[in-house]
Scaffold this active site. Structure first.
Site, PDB file in Angstrom:
ATOM      1  N   ARG A 165      -7.475  10.629  -6.344  1.00  0.00           N
ATOM      2  CA  ARG A 165      -8.539   9.850  -6.147  1.00  0.00           C
ATOM      3  C   ARG A 165      -9.733  10.340  -6.108  1.00  0.00           C
ATOM      4  O   ARG A 165     -10.825   9.451  -6.505  1.00  0.00           O
ATOM      5  CB  ARG A 165      -8.250   8.772  -4.834  1.00  0.00           C
ATOM      6  CG  ARG A 165      -9.240   8.330  -4.097  1.00  0.00           C
ATOM      7  CD  ARG A 165      -9.487   6.849  -4.499  1.00  0.00           C
ATOM      8  NE  ARG A 165     -10.340   6.244  -3.801  1.00  0.00           N
ATOM      9  CZ  ARG A 165     -11.798   5.991  -3.819  1.00  0.00           C
ATOM     10  NH1 ARG A 165     -12.166   6.812  -5.190  1.00  0.00           N
ATOM     11  NH2 ARG A 165     -12.447   5.528  -3.505  1.00  0.00           N
TER      12      ARG A 165
ATOM     13  N   ASP B  56      -6.730  -3.517  -7.981  1.00  0.00           N
ATOM     14  CA  ASP B  56      -6.842  -4.268  -6.681  1.00  0.00           C
ATOM     15  C   ASP B  56      -7.198  -5.755  -7.169  1.00  0.00           C
ATOM     16  O   ASP B  56      -7.499  -6.167  -8.200  1.00  0.00           O
ATOM     17  CB  ASP B  56      -8.405  -3.504  -6.341  1.00  0.00           C
ATOM     18  CG  ASP B  56      -8.586  -3.925  -5.002  1.00  0.00           C
ATOM     19  OD1 ASP B  56      -8.045  -3.462  -3.894  1.00  0.00           O
ATOM     20  OD2 ASP B  56      -9.524  -5.024  -4.523  1.00  0.00           O
TER      21      ASP B  56
ATOM     22  N   ARG C 168       0.896  -1.326   0.114  1.00  0.00           N
ATOM     23  CA  ARG C 168       0.222   0.038   0.052  1.00  0.00           C
ATOM     24  C   ARG C 168       0.832   1.348  -0.054  1.00  0.00           C
ATOM     25  O   ARG C 168       0.544   2.454   0.512  1.00  0.00           O
ATOM     26  CB  ARG C 168      -0.950   0.112   1.096  1.00  0.00           C
ATOM     27  CG  ARG C 168      -2.028  -0.764   1.044  1.00  0.00           C
ATOM     28  CD  ARG C 168      -3.256  -0.401  -0.014  1.00  0.00           C
ATOM     29  NE  ARG C 168      -4.043  -1.799  -0.360  1.00  0.00           N
ATOM     30  CZ  ARG C 168      -5.322  -1.933   0.491  1.00  0.00           C
ATOM     31  NH1 ARG C 168      -5.700  -1.257   1.451  1.00  0.00           N
ATOM     32  NH2 ARG C 168      -6.127  -3.174   0.003  1.00  0.00           N
TER      33      ARG C 168
ATOM     34  N   TYR D 277     -14.410 -12.893  -1.016  1.00  0.00           N
ATOM     35  CA  TYR D 277     -15.293 -11.858  -1.613  1.00  0.00           C
ATOM     36  C   TYR D 277     -16.363 -12.168  -2.761  1.00  0.00           C
ATOM     37  O   TYR D 277     -17.576 -11.890  -2.410  1.00  0.00           O
ATOM     38  CB  TYR D 277     -14.231 -10.570  -2.150  1.00  0.00           C
ATOM     39  CG  TYR D 277     -13.165  -9.952  -1.246  1.00  0.00           C
ATOM     40  CD1 TYR D 277     -13.602  -9.005  -0.494  1.00  0.00           C
ATOM     41  CD2 TYR D 277     -12.027 -10.519  -1.150  1.00  0.00           C
ATOM     42  CE1 TYR D 277     -12.788  -8.526   0.413  1.00  0.00           C
ATOM     43  CE2 TYR D 277     -11.070 -10.039  -0.201  1.00  0.00           C
ATOM     44  CZ  TYR D 277     -11.537  -8.946   0.458  1.00  0.00           C
ATOM     45  OH  TYR D 277     -10.769  -8.306   1.415  1.00  0.00           O
TER      46      TYR D 277
ATOM     47  N   ARG E 202      -3.868   6.246   0.764  1.00  0.00           N
ATOM     48  CA  ARG E 202      -4.517   7.365   1.094  1.00  0.00           C
ATOM     49  C   ARG E 202      -3.628   8.190   2.135  1.00  0.00           C
ATOM     50  O   ARG E 202      -3.911   9.330   2.551  1.00  0.00           O
ATOM     51  CB  ARG E 202      -5.690   7.059   1.810  1.00  0.00           C
ATOM     52  CG  ARG E 202      -6.863   7.025   1.098  1.00  0.00           C
ATOM     53  CD  ARG E 202      -8.243   6.465   1.741  1.00  0.00           C
ATOM     54  NE  ARG E 202      -7.919   5.189   2.122  1.00  0.00           N
ATOM     55  CZ  ARG E 202      -8.785   4.420   2.922  1.00  0.00           C
ATOM     56  NH1 ARG E 202      -9.865   5.176   3.411  1.00  0.00           N
ATOM     57  NH2 ARG E 202      -8.669   3.208   3.206  1.00  0.00           N
TER      58      ARG E 202
HETATM   59  O1  1CP Z   1       0.503   0.269  -3.099  1.00  0.00           O
HETATM   60  C1  1CP Z   1      -0.286  -0.717  -3.215  1.00  0.00           C
HETATM   61  O2  1CP Z   1      -0.177  -1.977  -2.593  1.00  0.00           O
HETATM   62  C2  1CP Z   1      -1.433  -0.354  -4.358  1.00  0.00           C
HETATM   63  C3  1CP Z   1      -2.134  -1.576  -4.962  1.00  0.00           C
HETATM   64  C4  1CP Z   1      -3.076  -2.571  -4.123  1.00  0.00           C
HETATM   65  C5  1CP Z   1      -2.863  -3.881  -3.590  1.00  0.00           C
HETATM   66  C6  1CP Z   1      -1.675  -4.618  -3.989  1.00  0.00           C
HETATM   67  C7  1CP Z   1      -4.590  -2.030  -3.726  1.00  0.00           C
HETATM   68  C8  1CP Z   1      -5.012  -0.782  -3.833  1.00  0.00           C
HETATM   69  N1  1CP Z   1      -5.080  -2.972  -3.301  1.00  0.00           N
HETATM   70  C9  1CP Z   1      -4.262  -4.297  -3.305  1.00  0.00           C
HETATM   71  C10 1CP Z   1      -4.590  -5.455  -2.951  1.00  0.00           C
HETATM   72  C11 1CP Z   1      -5.756  -5.959  -2.142  1.00  0.00           C
HETATM   73  N2  1CP Z   1      -6.892  -5.495  -2.151  1.00  0.00           N
HETATM   74  C12 1CP Z   1      -5.569  -7.039  -1.223  1.00  0.00           C
HETATM   75  C13 1CP Z   1      -4.552  -7.740  -0.673  1.00  0.00           C
HETATM   76  C14 1CP Z   1      -3.645  -7.016   0.219  1.00  0.00           C
HETATM   77  C15 1CP Z   1      -4.050  -6.889   1.365  1.00  0.00           C
HETATM   78  O3  1CP Z   1      -4.427  -7.804   2.155  1.00  0.00           O
HETATM   79  O4  1CP Z   1      -4.233  -5.495   1.766  1.00  0.00           O
HETATM   80  C16 1CP Z   1      -7.021  -7.073  -0.316  1.00  0.00           C
HETATM   81  C17 1CP Z   1      -7.487  -8.091   0.560  1.00  0.00           C
HETATM   82  C18 1CP Z   1      -7.857  -5.974  -1.132  1.00  0.00           C
HETATM   83  C19 1CP Z   1      -9.218  -5.969  -1.031  1.00  0.00           C
HETATM   84  C20 1CP Z   1      -9.573  -4.518  -0.619  1.00  0.00           C
HETATM   85  N3  1CP Z   1      -9.436  -3.477  -1.537  1.00  0.00           N
HETATM   86  C21 1CP Z   1      -9.788  -3.783   0.461  1.00  0.00           C
HETATM   87  C22 1CP Z   1      -9.993  -4.720   1.979  1.00  0.00           C
HETATM   88  C23 1CP Z   1     -11.397  -4.767   2.423  1.00  0.00           C
HETATM   89  C24 1CP Z   1     -11.349  -5.705   3.408  1.00  0.00           C
HETATM   90  O5  1CP Z   1     -11.951  -6.904   3.397  1.00  0.00           O
HETATM   91  O6  1CP Z   1     -10.994  -5.663   4.639  1.00  0.00           O
HETATM   92  C25 1CP Z   1     -10.077  -2.515   0.422  1.00  0.00           C
HETATM   93  C26 1CP Z   1     -10.565  -1.390   1.386  1.00  0.00           C
HETATM   94  C27 1CP Z   1      -9.706  -2.160  -0.905  1.00  0.00           C
HETATM   95  C28 1CP Z   1      -9.511  -0.920  -1.796  1.00  0.00           C
HETATM   96  C29 1CP Z   1      -8.178  -0.507  -2.087  1.00  0.00           C
HETATM   97  N4  1CP Z   1      -7.361  -1.052  -2.858  1.00  0.00           N
HETATM   98  C30 1CP Z   1      -6.120  -0.307  -2.723  1.00  0.00           C
HETATM   99  C31 1CP Z   1      -6.081   0.804  -2.182  1.00  0.00           C
HETATM  100  C32 1CP Z   1      -5.088   1.875  -1.854  1.00  0.00           C
HETATM  101  C33 1CP Z   1      -7.597   0.982  -1.404  1.00  0.00           C
HETATM  102  C34 1CP Z   1      -8.250   1.779  -0.554  1.00  0.00           C
HETATM  103  C35 1CP Z   1      -9.323   2.426  -1.150  1.00  0.00           C
HETATM  104  C36 1CP Z   1      -8.973   4.164  -1.490  1.00  0.00           C
HETATM  105  O7  1CP Z   1      -8.242   4.671  -1.889  1.00  0.00           O
HETATM  106  O8  1CP Z   1     -10.463   4.528  -1.266  1.00  0.00           O
END
Ligand code: 1CP
Length: 343
Positions: free
Chosen positions: A36, A73, A23, A149, A27
């Protein structure tokens, strides 16, 4: 110029330990929030090559990480298979649940690459725009984690629906996992064709699965993806991340045949050094909350991690992703600490 992260994964570690952060685009960075804000939805953001390329590059410009992870994602894969995926502010991901033969029948690999093609375009642009010494990391979710999911239709705490389907309706559950293996293998191969140097498979929800099912739900699908990707791209290292898998970690490494493994924050490092690091490159594992606190506690812990793992291949990373309240100046101090360390 050498991509030291890629070389470390290939078993040629350098004096300086390469680093990137899960990440790292997100944010906690004001320039990320700015972009965003202008995206109509989170999925549109992931499919917009201009925006996705820009936010991938942002942390590299600020901190000079050795690895840039594609901005996308894990839910792009079910979206590409035809499931409806959207993000609700404050609630995380939502999907129309796939939990019956009828809803499963609506998913298909036909049209998958067209639907997700903009992600490949982002990879291709990044491979041209990144500094030569930066390793481009593609990624996908592992079938088990993506299935949580797909089946629940949202994130959940205990993954009750997916476990219950895995135990009670193994036939339907197996079909869902198989389709995810097919899609994920093709998706990762296409990212490599577009220019990714390394790929990571995120299994974020692999905690507390009974051992026989850990083999079926986590190891076997991942091993199959690794084999298929390697058959086409023998030179591209693959990192696995079975988060919170505890004592199953070494078995995961040996049986999936990944080239590297990401360690979650709780993995004891002496143990990791003496077991998994003998087989593969390890990545990790600072607590992301230490980067919120910063200061000596953060610097001392970074030094302990670097010191403990310096005898073998190591990529410095977090044990899970940055949280939004991380102060960017702490990331700068952490990056300098890692860059100044020598093995
Ligand atoms: O820098 C990076 O790592 C960016 C790329 C990235 C990656 C590798 C994002 C952007 N998401 C992911 C993978 C991801 N997405 C995972 C595996 C890694 C981890 O465990 O964190 C998972 C479980 C998700 C699912 C997901 N996407 C969630 C989790 C929800 C839950 O069940 O708790 C959320 C909140 C997201 C949204 C998301 N994806 C990425 C970002 C930066 C965000 C935040 C949203 C935003 O900016 O509003």
């Amino acid at each position: 110029m050498t991509k030291i992260l890629l070389e470390t994964l290939k078993g040629n570690p350098s004096d300086r330990v390469p680093f990137w952060f899960m990440r790292q685009a997100g944010r906690y960075l004001p320039e990320y929030r700015e972009i965003r804000q202008n995206a109509p939805s989170f999925m549109d953001f992931c499919y917009n090559p201009d925006q996705a390329t820009e936010v991938t590059l942002q942390p590299i410009r600020r901190y000079g990480m050795d690895g840039a992870i594609l901005f996308a994602d894990i839910l792009v894969v079910p979206d590409g298979l035809g499931q409806k995926v959207w993000f609700e502010a404050g609630h995380g991901p939502k999907l129309t649940p796939v939990n019956t033969e009828e809803t499963y029948a609506e998913l298909s690999l036909n049209g998958f690459h067209d639907k997700v093609g903009n992600v490949y375009e982002t990879v291709s642009r990044l491979s041209k725009e990144l500094p030569e010494e930066v390793t481009l990391i593609g990624f996908a979710g592992a079938p088990w984690t993506v299935a949580t999911y797909v089946i629940e239709g949202a994130g959940s705490k205990d993954h009750a629906a997916v476990r219950q389907m895995g135990y009670g309706n193994p036939e339907l559950f197996g079909k869902i996992l198989d389709l995810l293996v097919d899609a994920t293998s093709e998706y990762l191969c296409a990212q490599i064709d577009a220019g990714a140097n390394v790929v990571q498979i995120f299994d974020s929800w692999s905690a507390a699965i009974p051992e026989p099912y850990f083999h079926k739900w986590i190891i076997e699908p991942t091993r199959e993806i690794v084999a298929r990707v390697r058959a086409k791209h023998n030179e591209t290292p693959i990192i696995g991340f079975p988060r919170l898998s505890g004592a199953m970690l070494e078995t995961y490494v040996l049986e999936t045949k990944v080239d590297g493994v990401s360690l979650d924050t709780g993995v004891p490092l002496d143990w990791a050094r003496d077991s998994v690091q003998r087989h593969v490159c390890v990545q990790g594992n600072m607590d992301p909350h230490l980067v919120v606190s910063g200061g000596d506690a953060m610097v001392n812990e970074a030094t302990r991690i670097l010191d403990t793992l310096k005898g073998g291949s190591h990529i410095f990373n977090l044990g899970h992703g940055f949280v939004p309240q991380t102060p960017p100046e702490n990331v700068a101090l952490l990056s300098e600490t890692i860059k100044n360390f020598r093995r």
